[in-house]
Design an enzyme around this catalytic site. Structure first.
Site, PDB file in Angstrom:
ATOM      1  N   THR A 276       0.834  -1.208   0.000  1.00 45.19           N
ATOM      2  CA  THR A 276       0.000   0.000   0.000  1.00 45.19           C
ATOM      3  C   THR A 276       0.872   1.263   0.000  1.00 45.19           C
ATOM      4  OG1 THR A 276      -0.043  -0.352   2.368  1.00 45.19           O
ATOM      5  CG2 THR A 276      -1.995  -1.002   1.154  1.00 45.19           C
ATOM      6  N   PHE A 405      -7.859   5.863   3.579  1.00 49.49           N
ATOM      7  CA  PHE A 405      -7.555   4.944   4.676  1.00 49.49           C
ATOM      8  C   PHE A 405      -8.814   4.315   5.280  1.00 49.49           C
ATOM      9  CE2 PHE A 405      -3.787   7.647   4.346  1.00 49.49           C
ATOM     10  CZ  PHE A 405      -2.779   6.686   4.336  1.00 49.49           C
ATOM     11  N   CYS A 412      -7.756   2.239   8.699  1.00 48.26           N
ATOM     12  CA  CYS A 412      -6.383   1.761   8.707  1.00 48.26           C
ATOM     13  C   CYS A 412      -5.661   2.039  10.027  1.00 48.26           C
ATOM     14  CB  CYS A 412      -5.623   2.442   7.571  1.00 48.26           C
ATOM     15  SG  CYS A 412      -3.933   1.872   7.444  1.00 48.26           S
TER      16      CYS A 412
HETATM   17 MN1  MNH Z   1      -3.975  -0.032   5.969  1.00 50.08          MN
HETATM   18  C1  MNH Z   1      -7.016  -1.220   7.018  1.00 50.08           C
HETATM   19  C2  MNH Z   1      -5.498   1.609   3.391  1.00 50.08           C
HETATM   20  C3  MNH Z   1      -0.955   1.326   5.121  1.00 50.08           C
HETATM   21  C4  MNH Z   1      -2.399  -2.018   8.307  1.00 50.08           C
HETATM   22  N1  MNH Z   1      -5.897   0.144   5.316  1.00 50.08           N
HETATM   23  C5  MNH Z   1      -7.024  -0.377   5.924  1.00 50.08           C
HETATM   24  C6  MNH Z   1      -8.202   0.068   5.209  1.00 50.08           C
HETATM   25  C7  MNH Z   1      -7.747   0.854   4.173  1.00 50.08           C
HETATM   26  C8  MNH Z   1      -6.317   0.909   4.261  1.00 50.08           C
HETATM   27  C9  MNH Z   1      -8.625   1.538   3.122  1.00 50.08           C
HETATM   28  C10 MNH Z   1      -9.644  -0.274   5.545  1.00 50.08           C
HETATM   29  C11 MNH Z   1     -10.135  -1.444   4.734  1.00 50.08           C
HETATM   30  C12 MNH Z   1     -11.586  -1.805   4.975  1.00 50.08           C
HETATM   31  O1  MNH Z   1     -12.382  -1.016   5.490  1.00 50.08           O
HETATM   32  O2  MNH Z   1     -11.939  -2.933   4.611  1.00 50.08           O
HETATM   33  N2  MNH Z   1      -3.321   1.187   4.490  1.00 50.08           N
HETATM   34  C13 MNH Z   1      -4.122   1.776   3.546  1.00 50.08           C
HETATM   35  C14 MNH Z   1      -3.293   2.620   2.691  1.00 50.08           C
HETATM   36  C15 MNH Z   1      -2.013   2.551   3.199  1.00 50.08           C
HETATM   37  C16 MNH Z   1      -2.045   1.653   4.340  1.00 50.08           C
HETATM   38  C17 MNH Z   1      -3.803   3.415   1.492  1.00 50.08           C
HETATM   39  C18 MNH Z   1      -0.749   3.221   2.749  1.00 50.08           C
HETATM   40  C19 MNH Z   1      -0.670   4.270   1.965  1.00 50.08           C
HETATM   41  N3  MNH Z   1      -2.013  -0.317   6.583  1.00 50.08           N
HETATM   42  C20 MNH Z   1      -0.937   0.420   6.168  1.00 50.08           C
HETATM   43  C21 MNH Z   1       0.222   0.077   6.958  1.00 50.08           C
HETATM   44  C22 MNH Z   1      -0.185  -0.884   7.869  1.00 50.08           C
HETATM   45  C23 MNH Z   1      -1.593  -1.117   7.629  1.00 50.08           C
HETATM   46  C24 MNH Z   1       1.599   0.684   6.798  1.00 50.08           C
HETATM   47  C25 MNH Z   1       0.598  -1.586   8.939  1.00 50.08           C
HETATM   48  C26 MNH Z   1       1.770  -1.254   9.378  1.00 50.08           C
HETATM   49  N4  MNH Z   1      -4.587  -1.410   7.372  1.00 50.08           N
HETATM   50  C27 MNH Z   1      -3.768  -2.114   8.222  1.00 50.08           C
HETATM   51  C28 MNH Z   1      -4.587  -2.979   9.055  1.00 50.08           C
HETATM   52  C29 MNH Z   1      -5.924  -2.740   8.698  1.00 50.08           C
HETATM   53  C30 MNH Z   1      -5.892  -1.734   7.636  1.00 50.08           C
HETATM   54  C31 MNH Z   1      -4.052  -3.927  10.103  1.00 50.08           C
HETATM   55  C32 MNH Z   1      -7.173  -3.384   9.302  1.00 50.08           C
HETATM   56  C33 MNH Z   1      -7.598  -2.572  10.504  1.00 50.08           C
HETATM   57  C34 MNH Z   1      -8.801  -3.138  11.218  1.00 50.08           C
HETATM   58  O3  MNH Z   1      -9.770  -3.545  10.563  1.00 50.08           O
HETATM   59  O4  MNH Z   1      -8.762  -3.167  12.434  1.00 50.08           O
END
Ligand code: MNH
Length: 471
Positions: A276, A405, A412
């Protein structure tokens, strides 16, 4: 009543719907997200696709998104492609159902690892990893242009494994990507196909065949997880994500994560936590290479804050001062949200937009590619303009018109981590290097679990100290 029946309501769909396969022909196998978005043009704020037995309902306006983001009425849903990931990620944070107790437990245990003060402890790791990438590039200047997505993926993967698991993956010692990346992409791709074939008659047999075919990759992932955990057993330190997962008990209930859940979480962080951010960085570099005025502004900000030494790295507090560079990142994630959507279901039966009845087993997918270009909110939406994110301009827009996010409780957890890393890397990269893209390159985007520029190369040239000082 079938899931996602919406009380029998039909929505506009692209032409060419066929018996049995439905709208499958409008979905390009190698770029499903982009082809689905393309096919939805002109269908209005809400549309549907039927793929075999699966029905997907999308929304593409900021107004409907705002309603779906209301946490009192709606919550996260898992569309089939995400549900299929549960084979690998189980009830890990990303793929857990809202009611699963392990979500609440893991969330409460891990939120402290993503606070601002926690970012302070990852900062030196991020600095060191970015420096290693830049040194690696300098050693290889003679090899010609660099493949940006490949190297940004190395970087974000390495940052994540070092900060979350205190583990060096050696990404800058070889030209190839770490074998984990290939194994992961294959496993996830298999998961997605399984999600599709399971809706067919005899689908579970087909799913089993797919599993067999890709067993080598899943075995590899399994042994990697085993090894990662084994090296830490017997120690009770809690200095990183893995330490917290292995050793911290919930302060009130005393509960700890079970071993199988820890494996799910590790895989979740490996997957969610690197590609991501890598995509976000790669798109930002693409737009900087294409927009010399934006690059000049970003670079003068970097030079001002970092000073004359092209290899200087920022202190933790300085990262928040790269305001323009942050806007470049925000704008890149607007045009290319690397997670292209998320799904929302009503907590109780309700009516969306005063018009569409929804029950808790109905869900809508927020199509970020459409919402982030909603003409009701975004003026000239295809134009790259970081100043859309000047605070005064953000305030003028309706809430929830920008959601890279996600929304609410299940948004996120790694947002701060990603932003800190991406801003730090962009600032130091443009401070240390001059670069040029191939003027003949047209942006192509590959779809793995996330969206990444494909074949995007930059020719790098280290900047001299005198040059930085003069700017
Ligand atoms: Mn990330 C959930 C986008 C970086 C760990 N992330 C989400 C969701 C989005 C998202 C959109 C929600 C999805 C949903 O509703 O189904 N995340 C991003 C983007 C980036 C990103 C666009 C970078 C740019 N994410 C990261 C990083 C980490 C991470 C870096 C960890 C170090 N993300 C997660 C986790 C979830 C999540 C874990 C789930 C959270 C939950 O449901 O509790």
């Amino acid at each position: 009543m079938a899931r996602n029946d919406w009380h029998g309501r039909q929505f506009p769909h692209p032409g060419r719907r066929r018996p049995v396969i439905g709208d499958l022909l409008t979905v390009d196998r190698s770029s499903p997200i982009q082809s689905m978005l393309e096919a939805s043009r002109g269908l209005g704020p809400i549309w549907e696709l039927r793929v075999l037995r699966e029905r997907l309902v999308f929304v593409g306006t900021a107004e409907l998104t705002a309603e779906l983001c209301d946490e009192t009425r709606f919550c996260k849903a898992l569309p089939p492609a995400v549900d299929a990931l549960r084979d690998y990620a189980g009830d890990g944070l990303f793929t857990a159902y809202n009611h699963e107790p392990n979500w609440q437990l893991a969330h409460e245990l891990l939120v402290p690892a993503f606070t601002k003060s926690a970012m302070r402890s990852y900062h030196p790791v991020m600095v060191e990893t970015a420096s290693e990438l830049f040194d690696y590039w300098e050693r290889r200047l003679a090899d010609g242009p660099v493949d940006v997505s490949r190297d940004m993926t190395k970087l974000t993967m390495e940052t994540l494994t070092r900060s979350a698991f205190s583990r060096d993956f050696g990404s800058f010692r070889t030209a190839e990507a770490h074998p984990f990346v290939a194994a992961m992409v294959t496993a996830l791709e298999t998961g997605r196909r399984k999600g599709t074939v399971r809706t067919l008659p005899g689908g579970s047999a087909l799913a089993w065949l797919l599993d067999r075919r890709y067993a080598r990759h899943t075995d590899y992932l399994d042994s990697m997880l085993d090894e990662l955990i084994a090296t830490r057993s017997g120690s009770d330190e809690q200095h990183d994500l893995l330490g917290i997962m292995l050793n911290v008990a919930h302060p009130e209930t005393g509960e700890k994560l079970e071993p199988v859940n820890i494996r799910y979480q590790i895989l979740t962080f490996l997957v969610a936590g690197h590609e991501t951010t890598s995509g976000a960085l790669s798109f930002a570099l693409h737009y900087l290479a294409r927009n010399p005025d934006c690059l000049a502004r970003a670079r003068s900000e970097a030079d001002e804050i970092l000073g004359d030494d092209p290899t200087a790295m920022p202190e933790f507090e300085q990262v928040a001062k790269f305001r323009y560079i942050r806007r470049v990142l925000d704008e890149s994630l607007r045009i290319w949200p690397t997670v292209p959507g998320f799904a929302r279901a009503p907590r109780e039966s309700t009516v969306l937009a005063d018009e569409y009845r929804m029950d808790p087993d109905d869900y809508a997918i927020v199509s970020l590619g459409a919402v982030h270009k909603d003409p009701a909110v975004w003026d000239d939406p295809d134009r790259f303009d970081p100043d859309r994110f000047l605070p005064g301009n953000v305030k003028k827009r309706p809430p929830h018109s920008y959601k890279p996010f996600g929304a609410g409780l299940r948004s996120c957890i790694g947002r701060q981590f990603a932003i800190h890393e991406a801003v730090l890397v962009l600032a130091t990269l443009i401070h240390r290097f001059d670069f040029e893209g191939d003027p003949g390159y047209d942006l192509r985007v590959t779809e793995r679990l996330t969206m990444l520029p494909e074949g995007f190369e930059l020719t790098l040239r280290p900047r001299a100290r005198s040059e930085v000082a003069a700017s």
